[in-house]
Design a protein around this motif. Structure first.
Motif, PDB file in Angstrom:
ATOM      1  N   LEU A 428       0.826  -1.197   0.000  1.00 40.77           N
ATOM      2  CA  LEU A 428       0.000   0.000   0.000  1.00 40.77           C
ATOM      3  C   LEU A 428       0.868   1.258   0.000  1.00 40.77           C
ATOM      4  O   LEU A 428       0.492   2.276  -0.574  1.00 40.77           O
ATOM      5  CB  LEU A 428      -0.910  -0.016   1.231  1.00 40.77           C
ATOM      6  N   LEU A 429       2.070   1.170   0.603  1.00 42.77           N
ATOM      7  CA  LEU A 429       3.006   2.289   0.628  1.00 42.77           C
ATOM      8  C   LEU A 429       3.858   2.370  -0.638  1.00 42.77           C
ATOM      9  O   LEU A 429       4.705   3.259  -0.754  1.00 42.77           O
ATOM     10  CB  LEU A 429       3.920   2.176   1.849  1.00 42.77           C
ATOM     11  N   GLY A 432       7.345  -2.497  -2.992  1.00 37.57           N
ATOM     12  CA  GLY A 432       7.011  -3.806  -3.549  1.00 37.57           C
ATOM     13  C   GLY A 432       8.004  -4.892  -3.218  1.00 37.57           C
ATOM     14  O   GLY A 432       8.559  -5.527  -4.121  1.00 37.57           O
ATOM     15  N   TRP A 433       8.242  -5.111  -1.933  1.00 41.34           N
ATOM     16  CA  TRP A 433       9.134  -6.206  -1.521  1.00 41.34           C
ATOM     17  C   TRP A 433       8.511  -7.558  -1.867  1.00 41.34           C
ATOM     18  O   TRP A 433       9.164  -8.461  -2.355  1.00 41.34           O
ATOM     19  CB  TRP A 433       9.382  -6.083  -0.026  1.00 41.34           C
ATOM     20  N   GLY A 434       7.206  -7.703  -1.611  1.00 48.52           N
ATOM     21  CA  GLY A 434       6.519  -8.949  -1.902  1.00 48.52           C
ATOM     22  C   GLY A 434       5.379  -8.729  -2.863  1.00 48.52           C
ATOM     23  O   GLY A 434       4.700  -7.701  -2.839  1.00 48.52           O
ATOM     24  N   GLU A 435       5.173  -9.709  -3.741  1.00 50.16           N
ATOM     25  CA  GLU A 435       4.062  -9.678  -4.681  1.00 50.16           C
ATOM     26  C   GLU A 435       3.204 -10.922  -4.467  1.00 50.16           C
ATOM     27  O   GLU A 435       3.746 -12.030  -4.400  1.00 50.16           O
ATOM     28  CB  GLU A 435       4.561  -9.636  -6.125  1.00 50.16           C
ATOM     29  N   PRO A 436       1.878 -10.776  -4.341  1.00 50.67           N
ATOM     30  CA  PRO A 436       1.018 -11.963  -4.171  1.00 50.67           C
ATOM     31  C   PRO A 436       1.149 -12.897  -5.366  1.00 50.67           C
ATOM     32  O   PRO A 436       1.263 -12.463  -6.509  1.00 50.67           O
ATOM     33  CB  PRO A 436      -0.393 -11.367  -4.077  1.00 50.67           C
ATOM     34  N   ALA A 437       1.145 -14.181  -5.072  1.00 43.43           N
ATOM     35  CA  ALA A 437       1.259 -15.196  -6.122  1.00 43.43           C
ATOM     36  C   ALA A 437       0.142 -16.211  -5.943  1.00 43.43           C
ATOM     37  O   ALA A 437      -0.475 -16.312  -4.874  1.00 43.43           O
ATOM     38  CB  ALA A 437       2.622 -15.883  -6.065  1.00 43.43           C
ATOM     39  N   ARG A 438      -0.086 -16.971  -6.976  1.00 44.88           N
ATOM     40  CA  ARG A 438      -1.130 -17.990  -6.919  1.00 44.88           C
ATOM     41  C   ARG A 438      -0.610 -19.194  -6.155  1.00 44.88           C
ATOM     42  O   ARG A 438       0.479 -19.690  -6.428  1.00 44.88           O
ATOM     43  CB  ARG A 438      -1.532 -18.407  -8.334  1.00 44.88           C
ATOM     44  N   SER A 439      -1.391 -19.631  -5.170  1.00 43.91           N
ATOM     45  CA  SER A 439      -0.955 -20.747  -4.337  1.00 43.91           C
ATOM     46  C   SER A 439      -1.083 -22.054  -5.109  1.00 43.91           C
ATOM     47  O   SER A 439      -2.076 -22.287  -5.810  1.00 43.91           O
ATOM     48  CB  SER A 439      -1.792 -20.809  -3.058  1.00 43.91           C
ATOM     49  N   ARG A 440      -0.064 -22.900  -4.947  1.00 44.61           N
ATOM     50  CA  ARG A 440      -0.107 -24.198  -5.609  1.00 44.61           C
ATOM     51  C   ARG A 440      -0.798 -25.244  -4.749  1.00 44.61           C
ATOM     52  O   ARG A 440      -1.033 -26.356  -5.178  1.00 44.61           O
ATOM     53  CB  ARG A 440       1.322 -24.671  -5.908  1.00 44.61           C
ATOM     54  N   GLY A 441      -1.112 -24.871  -3.517  1.00 44.03           N
ATOM     55  CA  GLY A 441      -1.786 -25.799  -2.615  1.00 44.03           C
ATOM     56  C   GLY A 441      -3.233 -25.420  -2.439  1.00 44.03           C
ATOM     57  O   GLY A 441      -4.009 -25.306  -3.383  1.00 44.03           O
ATOM     58  N   SER A 442      -3.626 -25.170  -1.188  1.00 46.98           N
ATOM     59  CA  SER A 442      -5.011 -24.831  -0.874  1.00 46.98           C
ATOM     60  C   SER A 442      -5.378 -23.466  -1.442  1.00 46.98           C
ATOM     61  O   SER A 442      -4.558 -22.558  -1.502  1.00 46.98           O
ATOM     62  CB  SER A 442      -5.210 -24.833   0.646  1.00 46.98           C
ATOM     63  N   THR A 443      -6.625 -23.349  -1.853  1.00 50.67           N
ATOM     64  CA  THR A 443      -7.123 -22.056  -2.354  1.00 50.67           C
ATOM     65  C   THR A 443      -8.003 -21.363  -1.321  1.00 50.67           C
ATOM     66  O   THR A 443      -8.698 -20.417  -1.642  1.00 50.67           O
ATOM     67  CB  THR A 443      -7.925 -22.264  -3.653  1.00 50.67           C
ATOM     68  N   ALA A 476       1.132   3.499   6.658  1.00 50.15           N
ATOM     69  CA  ALA A 476       0.142   2.857   5.792  1.00 50.15           C
ATOM     70  C   ALA A 476      -1.254   3.423   6.062  1.00 50.15           C
ATOM     71  O   ALA A 476      -2.054   3.615   5.132  1.00 50.15           O
ATOM     72  CB  ALA A 476       0.165   1.349   6.002  1.00 50.15           C
ATOM     73  N   THR A 477      -1.559   3.688   7.321  1.00 50.32           N
ATOM     74  CA  THR A 477      -2.863   4.262   7.657  1.00 50.32           C
ATOM     75  C   THR A 477      -3.027   5.643   7.033  1.00 50.32           C
ATOM     76  O   THR A 477      -4.058   5.947   6.412  1.00 50.32           O
ATOM     77  CB  THR A 477      -3.018   4.348   9.186  1.00 50.32           C
ATOM     78  N   ALA A 497     -10.453  -0.264   0.241  1.00 48.32           N
ATOM     79  CA  ALA A 497     -11.059  -0.883   1.426  1.00 48.32           C
ATOM     80  C   ALA A 497     -10.598  -2.326   1.571  1.00 48.32           C
ATOM     81  O   ALA A 497     -10.309  -2.802   2.679  1.00 48.32           O
ATOM     82  CB  ALA A 497     -12.588  -0.818   1.323  1.00 48.32           C
ATOM     83  N   GLU A 498     -10.504  -3.023   0.443  1.00 50.72           N
ATOM     84  CA  GLU A 498     -10.002  -4.392   0.470  1.00 50.72           C
ATOM     85  C   GLU A 498      -8.562  -4.439   0.969  1.00 50.72           C
ATOM     86  O   GLU A 498      -8.192  -5.267   1.806  1.00 50.72           O
ATOM     87  CB  GLU A 498     -10.103  -4.993  -0.936  1.00 50.72           C
ATOM     88  N   HIS A 499      -7.734  -3.505   0.499  1.00 46.29           N
ATOM     89  CA  HIS A 499      -6.339  -3.451   0.936  1.00 46.29           C
ATOM     90  C   HIS A 499      -6.238  -3.146   2.425  1.00 46.29           C
ATOM     91  O   HIS A 499      -5.377  -3.691   3.121  1.00 46.29           O
ATOM     92  CB  HIS A 499      -5.585  -2.391   0.137  1.00 46.29           C
ATOM     93  N   CYS A 500      -7.103  -2.278   2.921  1.00 47.99           N
ATOM     94  CA  CYS A 500      -7.065  -1.946   4.344  1.00 47.99           C
ATOM     95  C   CYS A 500      -7.384  -3.163   5.206  1.00 47.99           C
ATOM     96  O   CYS A 500      -6.776  -3.364   6.263  1.00 47.99           O
ATOM     97  CB  CYS A 500      -8.061  -0.823   4.646  1.00 47.99           C
ATOM     98  N   LEU A 501      -8.339  -3.982   4.760  1.00 47.29           N
ATOM     99  CA  LEU A 501      -8.653  -5.188   5.520  1.00 47.29           C
ATOM    100  C   LEU A 501      -7.507  -6.184   5.457  1.00 47.29           C
ATOM    101  O   LEU A 501      -7.146  -6.809   6.454  1.00 47.29           O
ATOM    102  CB  LEU A 501      -9.930  -5.817   4.977  1.00 47.29           C
TER     103      LEU A 501
END
Length: 784
Positions: A428-429, A432-443, A476-477, A497-501
């Motif tokens: 949010l700041l 970009g240290w981490g980027e969400p990726a698609r999980s290969r296990g549970s969804t 971030a707030t 709003a989604e990012h805040c949660l």
């Protein structure tokens, strides 16, 4: 170069041969002060180079206080001559000072240049003029003069592979130690006489400042001063120039208030031109040349063999021996004093990689370039936000690494949940240290997968984000609240709003929700409302997992859903093909969102699902609604059980009747069986028969118009589904769904009606997977 003059050591930035030569020259001359090309604001940071926590590669970072995103780096590796000079000065208790143009001018100058370049691009969109982009590369000119077509190969032959004594070798006398610098100064002097500044006009100002700093040091230490700078600048520093002339060049330079600190750097980023204006393509190779005490080729090829063995390639000692021989032979054939990177690479490709460039690419990435990440001590100056981030990284055991790695998080565990919140807050700041990726296990919503990779530029993003607060949570707030007020589109606010949660920013949610409610009340565009609703509903699911109170969010989501229900039917009329396709996407998104919202315990607005079904019925029966939307509405009602198989077949029969234009019928089919509708046609022979009969009856003059729509529809099916449909059509009508005597007798899954006996057989196992109460009788036969 007599002893009555200052010692000017012209180097190549990040050159291991230059670094060894600088060490030898300083050992031989033992100056009383060492002057280094670099920003003078970093003088106070020099002692940190001797700290036990300092491990190169590192960089000096300068950024504007009022505009932290405006920054500059001066990278230093272990094999950089400037780093060797700093360490030599600290070891011998000799003052080390930087003499280049101050960063306060450099940053301001860059801003002015960027603005000027923007104006040039605006006036000349085709690109900058030739004279604007022409810059002289001194090494390329010298290499071409010597008959080389590659400056890197020339530099290796002339500097890296000749007179390569061990670092700190004090056996050579002064003349031998200084001879390489005298030769390089003579060559650069000839270039400066011929080309002047070579297109580097800013260098004239920088060199004027260097001369003033050199004069000041001579007044303090006499001529026992050593200067370590780029070889290109040596002739200008040697040249006599009036003090007034140098000061005139520096008069009126723009200024900004700047801060400076040490930051970690990586080998991979050494390839970029920054600060010193120099970049190298093979930092891992140069680091090896600098650190190898002897037999650099043999040691390098041994490293390569070890890496390939780790990747399960068969590489033996015999391969290493043969590769060493081949590299030496290639160097002799090419007239080189020692095998260089080109020869060792060719030998590795031929001997260890069987001529393939695939494993060779791994060698280049891991060894020739490398992912070495430096470290700086905790005592280095840093903005408060950086200090808070460092503490969080340690507490959560998230060490920054240059090599990309995947991180699996289980949000039911407190430590993993805190890691998730930290990574979301940094995103949010803008860090970009981490980027969400698609999980290969549970969804499931309780799992997250991230790809982490720390880049040196993120230090600038941290400094830039420091204007929002002194801690990650506070920053971030504040950033979320500001973004909410500045957002123009409703979908942007719902995404926020989604990012805040996700980030656990409880304090920011009230502000975001207030803005969201205001924007939703004023926005009358059904498309905007439909885009905003899915993000809100997803947020409800995230809130359940993270234990966040989402009551206010559910209220807004239900209100948006009601407005979509009212406005969608009129918004779906009189649409062209592109707009209809876009609206179909909105219908799908709202359908999924309503299903999740209706299941939410926080939703107390009656039966949302029932009202949505009535909207779908209205869309399916309006002739003014495009066929692709009508077909989609019928399909969704069929999936919900609101329309039976017979009714769906009747509606399709009406649409595919001869009175309907072929293009409208094809659009209806695309809406009805598009996406995942292939299995519906496989298991319902009546629907497939209707499509088959209609398609064979399309007039020839209309078939070419219908074909693109049908191709787009059926191309989305899985290959197995398309193959099955083709086989069913090949068998012909009246054969697929007949009695047991038909051709499909004995083929499970093909019948006029669903096989309830086969469907009920899987129910016990489904109940077991869902954790529902079962008895032994229900589980009888499961797993047998």
């Amino acid at each position: 170069m007599s002893g009555s003059q200052p010692l000017l050591l012209g180097v190549r930035h990040h050159g291991p041969g230059s670094a060894r030569a600088v060490r030898a020259a300083l050992d031989a001359a033992v100056p009383e002060a060492v002057l280094i090309e670099g920003p003078p604001e970093a003088d106070a940071l020099v002692p940190l180079a001797a700290d036990q926590g300092m491990r190169p590669p590192v960089a000096l970072l300068a950024h504007a206080v009022d505009e932290p995103g405006r920054s500059a780096f001066w990278p230093l590796a272990e094999f950089s001559p400037e780093w060797v000079a700093i360490r030599w000065a600290l070891e011998h208790d000799v003052p080390a000072r930087f003499i280049d143009l101050p960063a306060t001018h450099t940053l301001a100058w860059r801003k002015a240049e960027e603005e000027a370049e923007a104006e040039v691009e605006e006036e000349n969109p085709s690109g900058p003029s030739a004279e604007h982009t022409l810059r002289l590369d001194p090494l390329a000119v010298l290499a071409e003069t010597a008959g080389y077509d590659d400056p890197e190969r020339w530099w290796e032959d002339v500097v890296e592979h000749r007179g390569a004594g061990a670092p700190g070798d004090g056996t050579r006398d002064r003349e031998a130690a200084l001879a390489p610098f005298a030769a390089l100064e003579e060559a650069m002097g000839a270039l400066r006489e011929t080309y002047g500044a070579g297109g580097h006009d800013r260098d004239l100002v920088r060199e004027a400042h260097m001369r003033l700093q050199l004069r000041s040091a001579q007044r303090e230490f006499g001529d026992s001063v050593a200067v370590v700078c780029g070889a290109w600048h040596v002739p200008a520093l040697r040249r006599k120039s009036a003090v007034t002339a140098d000061r005139a060049l520096l008069k009126g330079l723009p200024k900004v208030k700047a801060d400076m600190t040490w930051v970690p750097w990586t080998h991979r980023r050494l390839s970029r031109a920054s600060g010193y204006g120099a970049g190298i393509d093979s930092p891992g190779w140069y680091g090896h040349l600098f650190g190898a005490p002897d037999r650099p080729v043999e040691r390098w090829l041994t490293k390569v063999a070890g890496l390939l063995r780790e990747e399960d390639r068969i590489v033996s000692s015999a391969h290493v021996i043969e590769a060493v021989r081949l590299a030496g032979t290639l160097a002799a054939m090419r007239g080189r004093p020692l095998p260089g990177l080109t020869e060792t690479t060719d030998a590795v490709r031929a001997v260890m990689c069987d001529g393939s460039d695939v494993p060779l690419a791994l060698v280049h990435d891991r060894l020739v370039v490398g992912d070495v990440l430096g470290e700086v001590p905790d005592t280095a100056p840093a903005v408060p936000l950086q200090r808070d981030l460092t503490l969080l990284q340690r507490r959560l055991r998230l060490k920054p690494e240059a090599l990309e790695r995947e991180l699996e998080l289980d949000l039911r565990k407190e430590n993993d949940a805190e890691r998730s919140r930290l990574l979301h807050r940094l995103r949010l700041l803008g860090i970009g240290w981490g980027e969400p990726a698609r999980s290969r296990g549970s969804t499931g919503t309780f799992r997250e997968t991230w790809r982490l990779r720390w880049e040196p530029e993120l230090s600038v993003r941290v400094a830039e984000a420091g204007v929002w607060g002194t801690t990650v949570a506070a920053a971030a707030t504040a950033r979320a609240e500001a973004d909410a007020r500045a957002a123009r589109a409703l979908a942007d606010v719902t995404a926020l709003a989604e990012h805040c949660l996700l980030a656990g920013l409880r304090d920011a949610l009230p502000v975001v929700m207030r803005v969201l409610a205001d924007r939703a009340a004023l926005d009358a565009d059904v498309g905007h409302l439909a885009q905003a609703l899915p993000a809100l509903v997803r947020s409800l699911r995230y809130g359940d997992v993270r234990g966040t109170d989402t009551t206010a969010l559910a209220e807004v989501a239900a209100g948006l859903a009601e407005r979509v229900f009212v406005g969608l039917p009129p918004a779906c009329t009189a649409l062209d093909a592109d707009a209809a396709e876009q609206m179909r996407g909105h219908v799908d998104a709202v359908h999924g969102a309503v299903g999740l919202l209706a299941e939410s315990s926080a939703a107390s607005h009656g039966d949302l699902r029932a009202r949505w079904r009535s909207v779908l019925r209205s869309l399916s029966g309006r002739d003014t609604v495009p066929g692709v939307i009508r077909g989609r509405a019928v399909r969704l009602l069929l999936d919900e059980g609101e329309v039976g198989q017979d009714e769906a077949a009747r509606l399709m029969g009406l649409v595919l009747s001869p009175g309907t234009p072929p293009q409208d019928a094809a659009a209806w089919i695309e809406g009805f069986v598009g996406g995942g509708g292939g299995m519906l046609l496989v298991h319902d022979e009546r629907l497939l028969g209707l499509v088959d009969a209609w398609l064979t009856g399309v007039p020839a003059d209309a078939f070419t118009d219908v074909l693109p729509l049908l191709r787009r529809t059926f191309a989305a099916y899985e290959p197995g589904v398309r193959r099955t449909l083709g086989e069913l059509v090949r068998r012909g009508p009246g054969v697929r769904g007949g009695a047991s005597a038909g051709r499909t007798a004995g083929i499970p899954g093909f019948a006029p009606e669903p096989d309830t006996e086969r469907a009920e057989a899987v129910l016990p196992l489904v109940r077991l997977l869902l954790g529902l109460d079962t008895d032994d009788k229900d589980l009888a036969g499961v797993g047998t």
